[in-house]
Write an enzyme that holds these catalytic residues in place. Structure first.
Site, PDB file in Angstrom:
ATOM      1  N   PHE A 147      57.959  11.971  63.809  1.00 50.59           N
ATOM      2  CA  PHE A 147      58.714  11.476  62.651  1.00 50.59           C
ATOM      3  C   PHE A 147      58.427  12.366  61.460  1.00 50.59           C
ATOM      4  O   PHE A 147      57.272  12.604  61.116  1.00 50.59           O
ATOM      5  CB  PHE A 147      58.318  10.029  62.323  1.00 50.59           C
ATOM      6  CG  PHE A 147      59.123   9.466  61.187  1.00 50.59           C
ATOM      7  CD1 PHE A 147      60.412   8.993  61.396  1.00 50.59           C
ATOM      8  CD2 PHE A 147      58.611   9.442  59.888  1.00 50.59           C
ATOM      9  CE1 PHE A 147      61.179   8.500  60.347  1.00 50.59           C
ATOM     10  CE2 PHE A 147      59.367   8.947  58.831  1.00 50.59           C
ATOM     11  CZ  PHE A 147      60.643   8.476  59.069  1.00 50.59           C
TER      12      PHE A 147
ATOM     13  N   ASP B 213      52.512  18.270  59.574  1.00 50.24           N
ATOM     14  CA  ASP B 213      53.024  17.165  58.770  1.00 50.24           C
ATOM     15  C   ASP B 213      51.887  16.151  58.623  1.00 50.24           C
ATOM     16  O   ASP B 213      51.643  15.345  59.506  1.00 50.24           O
ATOM     17  CB  ASP B 213      54.238  16.539  59.462  1.00 50.24           C
ATOM     18  CG  ASP B 213      54.785  15.340  58.692  1.00 50.24           C
ATOM     19  OD1 ASP B 213      54.091  14.860  57.767  1.00 50.24           O
ATOM     20  OD2 ASP B 213      55.893  14.881  59.015  1.00 50.24           O
TER      21      ASP B 213
ATOM     22  N   LYS C   7      52.806  10.160  51.012  1.00 50.67           N
ATOM     23  CA  LYS C   7      52.225   8.810  51.160  1.00 50.67           C
ATOM     24  C   LYS C   7      50.961   8.572  50.314  1.00 50.67           C
ATOM     25  O   LYS C   7      51.075   8.243  49.144  1.00 50.67           O
ATOM     26  CB  LYS C   7      51.987   8.491  52.634  1.00 50.67           C
ATOM     27  CG  LYS C   7      53.302   8.312  53.408  1.00 50.67           C
ATOM     28  CD  LYS C   7      53.153   7.457  54.640  1.00 50.67           C
ATOM     29  CE  LYS C   7      54.490   7.022  55.195  1.00 50.67           C
ATOM     30  NZ  LYS C   7      55.059   7.946  56.185  1.00 50.67           N
TER      31      LYS C   7
HETATM   32  C1  LIG Z   1      56.399   8.585  56.253  1.00 54.67           C
HETATM   33  C2  LIG Z   1      56.436   9.916  56.871  1.00 54.67           C
HETATM   34  C3  LIG Z   1      57.378  10.874  56.465  1.00 54.67           C
HETATM   35  C4  LIG Z   1      58.458  10.593  55.461  1.00 54.67           C
HETATM   36  O1  LIG Z   1      57.944  10.321  54.208  1.00 54.67           O
HETATM   37  P1  LIG Z   1      58.936   9.685  53.090  1.00 54.67           P
HETATM   38  O2  LIG Z   1      58.068   9.626  51.869  1.00 54.67           O
HETATM   39  O3  LIG Z   1      59.330   8.343  53.615  1.00 54.67           O
HETATM   40  O4  LIG Z   1      60.083  10.578  52.945  1.00 54.67           O
HETATM   41  C5  LIG Z   1      57.301  12.131  57.042  1.00 54.67           C
HETATM   42  N1  LIG Z   1      56.379  12.421  57.960  1.00 54.67           N
HETATM   43  C6  LIG Z   1      55.457  11.527  58.380  1.00 54.67           C
HETATM   44  C7  LIG Z   1      54.432  11.929  59.383  1.00 54.67           C
HETATM   45  C8  LIG Z   1      55.461  10.232  57.857  1.00 54.67           C
HETATM   46  O5  LIG Z   1      54.573   9.341  58.289  1.00 54.67           O
END
Ligand SMILES: *Cc1c(COP(=O)(O)O)cnc(C)c1O
Length: 410
Positions: A139, A224, A253
């Site tokens: 994700f 990420d 986050k």
């Molecule tokens: C939550 C998340 C995202 C997206 O972040 P947003 O602030 O919702 O755009 C991208 N990568 C990972 C691994 C995430 O957990």
């Protein structure tokens, strides 16, 4: 006279675009790891606003930093730079592998920047060097590029035509990765613990292989760390645990502790792929966001806090294991630091929402990660007494489910 607007959970279904189905709880206040709803009911927060409120709700030093900045300057645009952005960037460069920082407002934006950077980096040296290697179940956010790189096809369904040049491989499969790598790959993109995908940690050998292959084929390793970063795993960034260094890292986050901010960190070599005017963000480097994130970084980047994450992690996983065995609902506990997942036993597969709801009825908020995994991402500084109280409540919720008590009578 202004009309008073009555709001309740039902208002959501009336006025919001139906992209979510929020829980039947409307939270109005939080302090530390406790939150309260409109009716004044109390919950222990094991969700942390999906791994965001890394220091709990209304952490005093964050409130002070936000208030102080609110009286100075809120916004200047990128036509000028500002002190809080420079201070935060300096600290990030000082404490990580990175020598350059790009600020934005969310995880998806940080990844969007990283993927665009990777394309520029590759195509700048060879027009065919445009392939991005990503993984199933990953994700990376909800923009069109990030859902396309993400490995959960349902998030891209119906939004085509999608960006091209993206390959999805099975996660943790070294030989698939070795077979796919070529000079035409500009980047490998991965989470070290797939969060939304079910709290699956990467295999250290797989991570090492990705690092080696990127170096051999002059591709960028993009990590990420939007969810795993900023202390979540008991290390400032999870790659420190894995003992490798990326070329590009994205974080968001937990970085803002609840204030929206995202950042892309990169080494000098990859940063040079972007030039003035090639990418941007109106709010990126916003002084309010950067002032708050600066304090989050100071607090999280401490041996004491990071050790505390690891000891809370042990406590939580041991007790979750016991609770699981007692009720036969949980299969096993996995994850890293305070990003924990509990996979559901055979009889409970697909029923995570029932468990989340039972938790809420008993005053504890946990998250789902897919249909079969219950996820925990509490504040990194959650008091041990709150961990225990929350788990006692979860224990009662599980007992209630197993007894088959009337579900919907909040
Ligand atoms: C939550 C998340 C995202 C997206 O972040 P947003 O602030 O919702 O755009 C991208 N990568 C990972 C691994 C995430 O957990």
């Amino acid at each position: 006279m202004k009309r008073a607007i009555p709001v309740s959970r039902a208002t959501f279904d009336e006025v919001m675009v139906p992209t979510y189905q929020p829980a039947d709880v409307l939270v109005t206040r939080g302090l530390g790891s406790h939150i309260w709803d409109q009716q004044g009911r109390n919950y222990i927060d094991f969700a942390g606003g999906v791994a965001v409120t890394s220091l709990g709700h209304c952490f005093p030093k964050l409130v002070t930093a936000l208030e102080a900045q609110a009286h100075r300057i809120w916004h200047v645009s990128n036509v000028m730079t500002n002190e809080p952005a420079l201070q935060l960037a300096y600290k990030l460069v000082d404490t990580t592998f990175a020598s350059r920082v790009f600020f934005c407002n969310s995880g998806a934006e940080a990844n969007e920047a990283a993927f665009k950077l990777a394309r520029r980096y590759g195509v700048g040296s060879d027009p065919d060097k445009c392939l991005i290697v990503a993984f199933e179940n990953a994700f990376h956010g909800r923009t069109l590029f990030t859902v396309s790189v993400g490995g959960q096809p349902q998030y891209a369904d119906g939004f085509g035509p999608l960006p091209e040049g993206i390959l999805h491989l099975p996660f943790n499969d070294v030989s698939a990765l070795e077979k796919t790598m070529s000079r035409n790959v500009c980047a490998i993109v991965m989470e070290l613990v797939q969060g939304e995908g079910g709290v699956n940690a990467a295999d250290p050998l797989f991570v090492q292989a990705a690092r080696d292959l990127c170096s051999r084929y002059d591709a960028l390793l993009i990590l990420d760390e939007v969810q795993t970063g900023m202390g979540r795993t008991g290390h400032l960034f999870a790659h420190e645990y894995y003992g490798i260094v990326p070329d590009v890292l994205t974080t968001a986050k937990g970085l803002g502790g609840g204030f929206p901010i995202g950042a892309m960190l990169c080494n000098e070599r990859s940063a040079r792929a972007l030039t003035p005017g090639s990418h941007g963000s109106t709010y990126g480097g916003n002084p309010l966001a950067c002032a708050v994130a600066s304090v989050v970084l100071d607090e999280v980047n401490s041996t004491e806090l990071l050790e505390g994450v690891r000891s809370r992690s042990d406590l939580m996983s041991n007790r979750l294991d016991t609770i699981g065995k007692r009720h036969g609902i949980f299969d096993h506990v996995r994850g890293l630091g305070l990003l924990l997942g509990v996979s559901l036993s055979e009889n409970w597969k697909g029923r995570v929402r029932e468990i989340v709801d039972a938790g809420l009825r008993n005053g504890v908020w946990a998250l789902a990660a897919g249909p079969d995994v219950l996820r925990f991402a509490p504040a990194l500084n959650i008091p041990v007494a709150d961990v225990n109280e929350g788990l006692d409540r979860l224990d009662r919720a599980c007992a209630e489910l197993v007894r088959g008590d009337a579900p919907f009578q909040r």
